[in-house]
Design a protein around this motif. Structure first.
Motif, short mmCIF file in Angstrom:
data_model
loop_
_atom_site.label_atom_id
_atom_site.label_comp_id
_atom_site.label_asym_id
_atom_site.label_seq_id
_atom_site.Cartn_x
_atom_site.Cartn_y
_atom_site.Cartn_z
N ARG A 111 0.84 -1.19 0.00
CA ARG A 111 0.00 0.00 0.00
C ARG A 111 0.88 1.24 0.00
NH1 ARG A 111 -1.28 -1.28 5.54
NH2 ARG A 111 0.08 -0.08 6.93
N SER A 112 0.33 2.31 -0.54
CA SER A 112 1.06 3.56 -0.63
C SER A 112 1.06 4.27 0.73
CB SER A 112 0.42 4.46 -1.69
OG SER A 112 0.95 5.76 -1.61
N THR A 113 2.22 4.79 1.14
CA THR A 113 2.30 5.57 2.37
C THR A 113 2.28 7.06 2.05
OG1 THR A 113 4.73 5.57 2.35
CG2 THR A 113 3.64 3.77 3.50
N GLY A 114 1.99 7.37 0.80
CA GLY A 114 1.90 8.76 0.38
C GLY A 114 0.76 8.93 -0.60
N HIS A 115 0.82 9.99 -1.36
CA HIS A 115 -0.27 10.29 -2.29
C HIS A 115 0.30 10.62 -3.66
CE1 HIS A 115 -4.26 11.62 -3.51
NE2 HIS A 115 -3.69 12.68 -4.04
N VAL A 116 -0.14 9.89 -4.67
CA VAL A 116 0.27 10.15 -6.05
C VAL A 116 -0.95 10.65 -6.81
CG1 VAL A 116 1.12 9.15 -8.19
CG2 VAL A 116 2.09 8.42 -6.02
N ASN A 117 -0.83 11.83 -7.40
CA ASN A 117 -1.99 12.44 -8.05
C ASN A 117 -2.41 11.71 -9.32
OD1 ASN A 117 -2.15 14.49 -6.13
ND2 ASN A 117 -0.60 15.72 -7.18
N LYS A 118 -1.46 11.06 -10.00
CA LYS A 118 -1.78 10.38 -11.25
C LYS A 118 -2.10 8.90 -11.01
CE LYS A 118 1.03 13.36 -14.23
NZ LYS A 118 -0.07 13.79 -15.09
N CYS A 119 -2.91 8.33 -11.90
CA CYS A 119 -3.28 6.92 -11.75
C CYS A 119 -2.11 6.00 -12.09
CB CYS A 119 -4.47 6.61 -12.65
SG CYS A 119 -6.02 7.36 -12.11
N ALA A 120 -1.32 6.37 -13.10
CA ALA A 120 -0.21 5.52 -13.52
C ALA A 120 1.08 5.95 -12.81
CB ALA A 120 -0.02 5.62 -15.03
N ALA A 121 1.78 4.96 -12.24
CA ALA A 121 3.04 5.24 -11.55
C ALA A 121 4.00 4.09 -11.78
CB ALA A 121 2.79 5.46 -10.06
N LEU A 122 5.28 4.42 -11.83
CA LEU A 122 6.31 3.41 -12.03
C LEU A 122 6.82 2.93 -10.67
CD1 LEU A 122 8.11 1.88 -14.05
CD2 LEU A 122 9.75 3.76 -13.86
N LEU A 123 6.68 1.63 -10.42
CA LEU A 123 7.12 1.03 -9.15
C LEU A 123 8.52 0.48 -9.30
CD1 LEU A 123 5.14 -1.17 -6.71
CD2 LEU A 123 7.28 -2.06 -7.64
N GLU A 124 9.39 0.84 -8.36
CA GLU A 124 10.76 0.35 -8.36
C GLU A 124 11.17 -0.04 -6.93
OE1 GLU A 124 13.56 2.16 -11.49
OE2 GLU A 124 12.50 3.88 -10.68
N PRO A 125 11.95 -1.12 -6.76
CA PRO A 125 12.37 -1.53 -5.42
C PRO A 125 13.36 -0.53 -4.81
CG PRO A 125 13.52 -2.81 -7.08
CD PRO A 125 12.49 -2.00 -7.81
#
Length: 240
Positions: A154-168
């Protein structure tokens, strides 16, 4: 205090992801007008007019639009609470009334909110955090040796856009010895899938709330759909 200052937690109001400002300086919980409008219309609840006034930090007063009862989901806990609706900058301001009624403890030394025994990490809502948020593991998980599995995050922040790039994160990879697939995700859905691979000879345990990855918003112009020769769903590629 501006809308960008303070300690926030990620939660859902009427099944809509929002950032909640934990504010022990206010006696009531307030839902913003813009957040109310973002909720699915079929989940709207009746707003009752009130005579109570909102007093801001500068001493000015304004009228509340009304009061309504909503479902607030924090982690796996669901609460039904009466909130005031007002024209404020934050999505939600979580007041003393909610914290007291639901046995929540503000743990500043541990940077988290204790919600009935569960530790919910805070994040600071700034331009840096809103551009890139962290993804934490939602439950204790054991990844067997030589196994690939999908772990909920789960996100611990807020991303305004629906698409986001996840990286370890480098810390997670180095400490756990695990690999996480780089992928395109939608943090606004609440649960973010983490594709984890354990190439070690021993099982590896990941504890709840461990920060495993980061998410950075991706512009629509950076995403292209590349058709496959076979008649299967199109693959999504991200230009880097």
């Amino acid at each position: 205090m501006s809308g960008d200052e303070g300690l926030f937690i990620s939660a859902k109001v009427q099944d809509t992801p929002m950032s909640l400002l934990v504010d022990t300086g206010i006696s009531v919980t307030i839902l913003s007008v813009k957040s109310l409008k973002s909720i699915n219309p079929c989940k709207h609840t009746k707003i009752t007019p009130v005579n109570t006034k909102l007093v801001t930090a500068t001493g000015t007063t304004s009228s509340f639009i009304g009061q309504t009862r909503v479902e607030i989901q924090i982690d796996q806990h669901k609460f039904y609470h009466d909130v005031f609706v007002a024209d404020i900058n934050n999505d939600v301001m979580l007041g003393i009334d909610f914290l007291t009624a639901n046995k929540c403890e503000v743990l500043l030394s541990k940077s988290c909110l204790d919600v009935q025994g569960g530790k919910i990490p805070y994040f600071r809502y700034s331009s840096e955090v809103s551009a890139c948020c962290r993804i934490s593991v939602t439950e204790n998980v054991v990844v067997p040796p030589g196994t690939k599995m999908i772990v909920p995050g789960r996100s611990t922040g807020h991303v305004n856009k629906c698409a986001a790039l996840l990286e370890p994160t480098n810390t997670f990879v180095e400490k756990q010895g695990l690999m996480i697939a780089r992928s395109l995700v939608n943090p606004s859905k609440g649960i973010v899938p983490l594709r984890i691979l354990n190439l070690q000879d021993e099982p590896c345990k990941i504890y709840k709330n461990t920060i495993a990855a980061t998410c950075e918003p991706v512009n629509d112009s950076d995403i292209e759909e590349k058709p496959n020769n076979k008649k299967i769903p199109q693959c999504v590629y991200v230009q880097t």
